[in-house]
Structure formats: structure tokens, C-alpha cells
Design an enzyme around this catalytic site. Structure first.
Site, short mmCIF file in Angstrom:
data_model
loop_
_atom_site.label_atom_id
_atom_site.label_comp_id
_atom_site.label_asym_id
_atom_site.label_seq_id
_atom_site.Cartn_x
_atom_site.Cartn_y
_atom_site.Cartn_z
N THR A 36 0.81 -1.21 0.00
CA THR A 36 0.00 0.00 0.00
C THR A 36 0.85 1.26 0.00
O THR A 36 0.49 2.27 -0.61
CB THR A 36 -0.94 0.00 1.22
OG1 THR A 36 -1.81 -1.13 1.14
CG2 THR A 36 -1.78 1.27 1.27
N TYR A 50 -7.83 0.90 -3.90
CA TYR A 50 -6.67 1.37 -4.64
C TYR A 50 -5.93 0.16 -5.18
O TYR A 50 -6.27 -0.99 -4.87
CB TYR A 50 -5.73 2.19 -3.72
CG TYR A 50 -5.34 1.44 -2.47
CD1 TYR A 50 -4.25 0.58 -2.47
CD2 TYR A 50 -6.09 1.55 -1.30
CE1 TYR A 50 -3.92 -0.14 -1.33
CE2 TYR A 50 -5.76 0.84 -0.16
CZ TYR A 50 -4.67 -0.01 -0.18
OH TYR A 50 -4.35 -0.71 0.94
N THR A 116 1.17 -4.17 4.32
CA THR A 116 0.88 -4.44 5.73
C THR A 116 0.25 -5.81 5.98
O THR A 116 0.30 -6.31 7.10
CB THR A 116 -0.05 -3.35 6.31
OG1 THR A 116 -1.26 -3.32 5.54
CG2 THR A 116 0.62 -1.99 6.28
N ASP A 117 -0.32 -6.44 4.96
CA ASP A 117 -1.03 -7.69 5.19
C ASP A 117 -0.14 -8.78 5.77
O ASP A 117 -0.55 -9.53 6.66
CB ASP A 117 -1.68 -8.19 3.89
CG ASP A 117 -2.99 -7.48 3.58
OD1 ASP A 117 -3.35 -6.55 4.33
OD2 ASP A 117 -3.65 -7.83 2.59
N LYS A 189 -0.85 -7.27 12.90
CA LYS A 189 -1.84 -6.35 12.33
C LYS A 189 -3.19 -6.68 12.94
O LYS A 189 -3.72 -7.77 12.75
CB LYS A 189 -1.89 -6.49 10.81
CG LYS A 189 -2.82 -5.48 10.13
CD LYS A 189 -2.76 -5.61 8.61
CE LYS A 189 -3.68 -4.58 7.96
NZ LYS A 189 -3.64 -4.67 6.48
N GLU A 312 -5.71 -28.55 27.86
CA GLU A 312 -6.66 -28.85 26.79
C GLU A 312 -6.32 -30.15 26.07
O GLU A 312 -7.19 -30.95 25.77
CB GLU A 312 -6.75 -27.71 25.75
CG GLU A 312 -7.23 -26.38 26.31
CD GLU A 312 -8.70 -26.41 26.72
OE1 GLU A 312 -9.42 -27.36 26.32
OE2 GLU A 312 -9.12 -25.50 27.46
#
Length: 355
Positions: A36, A50, A116-117, A189, A312
């Protein structure tokens, strides 16, 4: 008398050179990969719609002329890609390029502009495989360069300021976003539409104000020079195949079986809660581990906390691994790197404790 004058003159030049070097700017290389921060929209009001990876590295640097007051900045276009499309091939290629750069005496710091992903994955991977004490800083933006109030220019300025700071040495790979300095290991993120997109459950390492970093904590886990992994020892353009299965209610075993058929060496189970596995899924995972030697790593889809061993699930009994506080995407990378060295679950568990 002449000899004394010459010696005095030589001493003066030495002191002058020392003085100049003391105030000389560091050399920072901006390694661009797309994302981006290099994106462009049809209108200045397009902050979320975009096309990523359009602006070349020279244009990124020239758009922020103030960074040249911070350091001697040069650029390298390593990739031009939206980060969700990065594969092992691009990740390994980038790591090798960065490794070559940090080995140069003339390079003092690295800034990597990145989508950023998957920025957190790339940062963590470099944190594990690059042996250096030089600052490596990843930076991105949540708005394209063409948007109103684009966050990329200030983020880039801050990243260069951080990479050129001697205080940033030996702190591992860093992520610089929205004035905050994060450790590559635990940054994630957390928001997909706002500029304060990144965070860590353990908090930021520090903050950067007007080009100056302020530090408040450090990362205590193994990284960079202290890591047992090294990009120079990893051959080819593929890591051992490890995939993630997302946990929920009403699951079916087909995803696990399909990955096994595809030849995975490890499966990260992004389980509910404490990395939980449904009782109707346990037999499938046990079979894949016991009969096919596929490593099973229990992580969690919950963004904060950590997975407790033998809670667990009886991990010792099943020979499974817990990811501790690493999220599934980072657990995948560490598992893949671990598998370049061993297929011993106990050894892999040690690595998760230490990294």
C-alpha cells in the site's frame, strides 16, 4: 622543527576526521517490496480502494525529501508486489538481498517498505535468519500515497530515522508504524482499515517523535545474531511445507487430510481458546502425526494470551508442539524453519520456547 609541525598538522587532520565522522550521517538503504505504501488510488478520497505496488522506490524516497537530512539514503527495488501474494520464493529472495546488504561495511541500516497484510511475517522471518546487529526496520502504510492524509510519508521518515539511529542496533528486526516501534516477534496487524493498525499484546518497544527514538523495553527472545537459523544455510526457494487450519465448531477433518495429501511436513492448528482441538478432530491429527510424521503445532485464533502445554490436550502423550504466544502465521514460519534442522517434536518445542 619542521617534523614537529608536520606531526602537529597530521594530528590536527586526524582529530578533524574524527570530528567529521562523529557527526557524519549514517548510510541507509531503502529496500522496496511494494504494498500500500507504494499504492495509488483513482482519487485522493480513495483510502481503502486502490491498487497496491505501483510507485517505484525512487519516487517513494523523493516524495519525502526530509529523509536526506537524516541519512544518506539509497534505494533498491527488491520486489513490486502486494504482500498477500508473497510466497516462500519471494521471502527467501528478500532475505538474501537484505543479508547481502547488511554485510557491506558501507551500509549502516536497512528500511524495508512492505505491504501491511503480511508485514509481520516477513519481519519475524528476517528476525530469525539475518545475522547482524545493524537496524533492520520494516514499514508500511494503511493509505496509498495518493490518498488524503496518507500515512506513508511520515512512516517512511520515521523508519529512516530509526534505521539511522545507533540506538537501534542489536534490538532485532523492528517494525515502525504510526509513531510506534515494535519487535518483529510479537507485532501483529490488528485493524485492517485504520492507521493504528499494528500492535503487540506485550506493548511497543518504544516510540519515535520528531525523528528521535525513545525506548521503554527490549525483546528477550533469541533473534538475529543469537539465532540458530541463518539464511546463508537455507538452500533453494522453498521452505518445508507447513500449513494452517483455522479452528471453529462443527469442523470436518477434510482440510487436514487434504494438506497431508499435498505433502505438508507440519500443520499449525489455529485452535479455539487455549489452542483447543475438537474431540472429533483429535484422531485425525494423531493419525497424521503417528503414521505420516507430520508435526502438529497448537496455536490459537485468539489474538492475546498464549497456549499452555498439556492444557486442553496431552501434548506430551501425543508428541505435539505448542506455539506459546506466537500467532498461527508466525508459528507456521518458525515450524518451517525448525523443520530445516529437525523433525524431533521436543527440539521444535524448545525452539518455540526460545524464539
Amino acid at each position: 622543527m619542521i617534523n614537529k609541525a608536520i606531526k602537529s598538522f597530521g594530528l590536527g587532520l586526524t582529530l578533524l576526521a574524527a570530528s567529521v565522522s562523529l557527526y557524519a550521517k549514517n548510510n541507509v538503504v531503502v529496500v522496496a517490496t511494494g504494498g500500500t505504501i507504494a499504492g495509488a488510488g483513482a482519487s485522493s478520497t480513495n483510502s481503502a480502494t486502490y491498487t497496491a505496488a505501483k510507485v517505484p522506490v525512487d519516487a517513494l524516497i523523493n516524495a519525502v525529501p526530509q529523509i536526506k537530512d537524516l541519512a544518506n539514503v539509497t534505494g533498491v527495488q527488491a520486489l513490486q508486489i502486494a504482500s498477500e501474494s508473497i510466497t516462500d520464493k519471494e521471502l527467501l529472495s528478500l532475505a538474501r538481498q537484505v543479508n547481502d546488504l547488511v554485510k557491506k561495511p558501507s551500509v549502516n541500516g536497512i528500511v524495508i517498505t512492505h505491504g501491511t497484510d503480511t508485514l509481520e511475517e516477513t519481519a519475524f522471518f528476517l528476525n530469525l535468519v539475518i545475522h547482524t546487529d545493524k537496524p533492520i526496520v520494516l514499514v508500511g502504510s494503511m493509505r496509498p500515497s495518493t490518498a488524503l492524509s496518507a500515512d506513508g510519508p511520515l512512516n517512511l521518515y520515521s523508519a529512516v530515522a530509526l534505521a539511522s539511529s545507533d540506538e537501534a542496533k542489536n534490538k532485532g528486526v523492528l517494525v515502525m508504524m504510526n509513531d510506534s516501534i515494535f519487535a518483529a516477534r510479537d507485532v501483529t496487524k490488528a485493524i485492517n482499515i485504520h492507521t493504528n493498525a499494528f500492535g503487540s499484546q506485550w506493548g511497543a518497544l518504544g516510540t519515535l517523535v520528531e525523528g528521535k527514538p525513545y525506548w521503554f523495553r527490549s525483546s528477550v527472545k533469541r533473534h538475529t545474531n543469537a539465532s540458530e537459523f541463518n539464511i546463508e544455510n537455507i538452500k533453494g526457494d522453498q521452505l518445508p511445507l507447513v500449513q494452517i487450519v483455522y479452528g471453529s465448531d462443527s469442523m470436518i477433518p477434510d482440510a487436514y487430510l487434504a494438506y497431508a495429501k499435498a505433502g505438508v511436513k507440519g500443520i499449525v492448528n489455529a485452535g479455539t481458546g487455549n489452542g483447543s482441538v475438537g474431540n472429533y478432530i483429535v484422531p485425525t491429527l494423531k493419525q497424521l502425526h503417528d503414521e505420516q510424521g507430520i508435526q502438529v503445532v497448537r496455536s490459537s485464533r485468539v489474538p492475546q494470551g498464549f497456549v499452555l502445554r498439556n492444557a486442553e490436550q496431552p501434548d506430551d502423550k501425543y508428541g505435539w508442539v505448542v506455539a506459546h504466544d506466537l500467532n498461527p502465521q508466525k508459528a507456521r514460519l518458525l515450524t518451517a524453519l525448525a523443520l530445516t534442522k529437525t523433525n524431533d517434536a521436543k527440539e521444535i518445542q524448545r525452539m518455540f520456547w526460545q524464539y
